[in-house]
Design an enzyme around this catalytic site. Structure first.
Site, PDB file in Angstrom:
ATOM      1  N   TRP A  97       0.845  -1.184   0.000  1.00 14.00           N
ATOM      2  CA  TRP A  97       0.000   0.000   0.000  1.00 14.00           C
ATOM      3  C   TRP A  97       0.887   1.242   0.000  1.00 14.00           C
ATOM      4  O   TRP A  97       1.826   1.345   0.787  1.00 14.00           O
ATOM      5  CB  TRP A  97      -0.901   0.002   1.228  1.00 14.00           C
ATOM      6  CG  TRP A  97      -1.787   1.207   1.305  1.00 14.00           C
ATOM      7  CD1 TRP A  97      -1.596   2.322   2.063  1.00 14.00           C
ATOM      8  CD2 TRP A  97      -3.001   1.409   0.573  1.00 14.00           C
ATOM      9  NE1 TRP A  97      -2.616   3.217   1.869  1.00 14.00           N
ATOM     10  CE2 TRP A  97      -3.496   2.686   0.958  1.00 14.00           C
ATOM     11  CE3 TRP A  97      -3.727   0.651  -0.354  1.00 14.00           C
ATOM     12  CZ2 TRP A  97      -4.677   3.209   0.431  1.00 14.00           C
ATOM     13  CZ3 TRP A  97      -4.902   1.176  -0.865  1.00 14.00           C
ATOM     14  CH2 TRP A  97      -5.373   2.435  -0.478  1.00 14.00           C
TER      15      TRP A  97
ATOM     16  N   ASP B  62       2.202   3.342 -20.381  1.00 16.28           N
ATOM     17  CA  ASP B  62       0.806   3.768 -20.222  1.00 16.28           C
ATOM     18  C   ASP B  62       0.766   4.909 -19.208  1.00 16.28           C
ATOM     19  O   ASP B  62       0.023   4.877 -18.227  1.00 16.28           O
ATOM     20  CB  ASP B  62      -0.050   2.596 -19.751  1.00 16.28           C
ATOM     21  CG  ASP B  62      -1.554   2.875 -19.836  1.00 16.28           C
ATOM     22  OD1 ASP B  62      -1.935   3.929 -20.387  1.00 16.28           O
ATOM     23  OD2 ASP B  62      -2.342   2.057 -19.330  1.00 16.28           O
TER      24      ASP B  62
END
Length: 293
Positions: free
Chosen positions: A100, A202
């Site tokens: 995280w 991307d």
């Protein structure tokens, strides 16, 4: 999140992160994923992870290939990526668990650091354009068959597969194909020779984070060795990054004089992807670009 998936994730994290099998997990669905179900996982001791889940049959090896892309970026030490905690198939699902990343402030220092680090990533090169394996660009397979020449790679591995798919869907017609074919003849002059650059692939505004220490973190890569203008072009596609990013990048790896032209051409690829995924609303931008050149 079903009880079965919750139980399975507990077992996965017990194996991969030493979580107590008897300790309950808090699993909260979060937004932001266009094709994946995404979750924030927390333990009672406040250990945290990010989890993606998708259909293993619909997108074969989607997360295995993402893990490989993250590993390739991580090995460069140029820019941070999240650590992969687990990547497994569970029944009919594929599951990717990442560390995280807490969110920090996107200050000017952050943007300068991001530009500098992306320039360092783009200095990492290879003998040819492409990659040793295929991967995904969003929800569509991405072919990375190697070529020694950027223009050849861009035409045959990027534009033509998407154009063929769009024609098959009735989103482009053969007159549009003829315009693309005229564009191909101009590409050698638009792209002078440059060495292949390791790309995120991307790099739009949804595919990076700012961590607690104001460092950039790249996520959701579609990596290959390509022309660096591909990444830079995508940063402008949905609003653009902040000015210090571009200034820092150009200081460490100067832009070619015609970089704006290169960026317009490179953005044909993600625009074609969006055309094939989301429909006709992207057709006008594509035709405007190819008619200009």
């Amino acid at each position: 999140m079903s009880l079965g998936i919750s139980s399975t994730l507990t077992e996965v994290l017990a194996r991969s992160a030493g979580v107590d099998i008897a300790s309950p997990l808090q699993i909260r669905a979060i937004g932001g994923g266009s094709i994946n179900a995404t979750y924030h996982i927390t333990t009672s001791s406040n250990r945290q992870w990010f989890c993606k889940i998708n259909d293993a049959g619909r997108f074969p090896d989607l997360f295995v290939l993402e893990r490989q892309g993250l590993a390739l970026l991580e090995a460069t030490n140029a820019i941070r990526v999240p650590r992969v905690i687990a990547c497994e198939n569970i029944d009919q699902d594929q599951v990717l668990v990442l560390e995280w990343i807490g969110e920090g402030l996107r200050t000017n220092v952050f943007w300068q650091r991001f530009g500098e680090q992306l320039a360092a990533l783009h200095r990492i090169t290879a003998p040819s354009f492409g990659l040793e394996h295929q991967n995904y660009m969003g929800a569509l397979p991405q072919s990375n068959t190697r070529s020694p020449d950027w223009v050849d790679f861009f035409i045959h591995q990027r534009l033509q597969p998407q154009i063929s798919l769009a024609i098959g869907k009735g989103l482009l017609d053969h007159r549009d194909l003829q315009q693309f074919q005229r564009l191909y003849k101009a590409l050698d002059n638009i792209f002078p020779k440059e060495p292949p650059a390791l790309l995120h692939g991307d790099l739009w505004s949804g595919n990076f984070l700012c961590d607690e220490h104001n460092h950039p973190v790249l996520i959701d890569p579609a990596v290959y060795y390509g022309h660096r203008s591909v990444d830079l072009a995508m940063t402008t596609l949905f609003g653009g990054f902040e000015r210090p990013f571009y200034e820092a990048y150009a200081h460490h790896y100067p832009f070619p004089e015609n970089h704006r032209e290169q960026w317009e051409i490179c953005n044909l690829y993600p625009l074609l992807i969006h055309l094939n995924l989301f429909g006709q609303s992207y057709r006008g931008n594509i035709l405007h670009t190819i008619q200009r050149f």
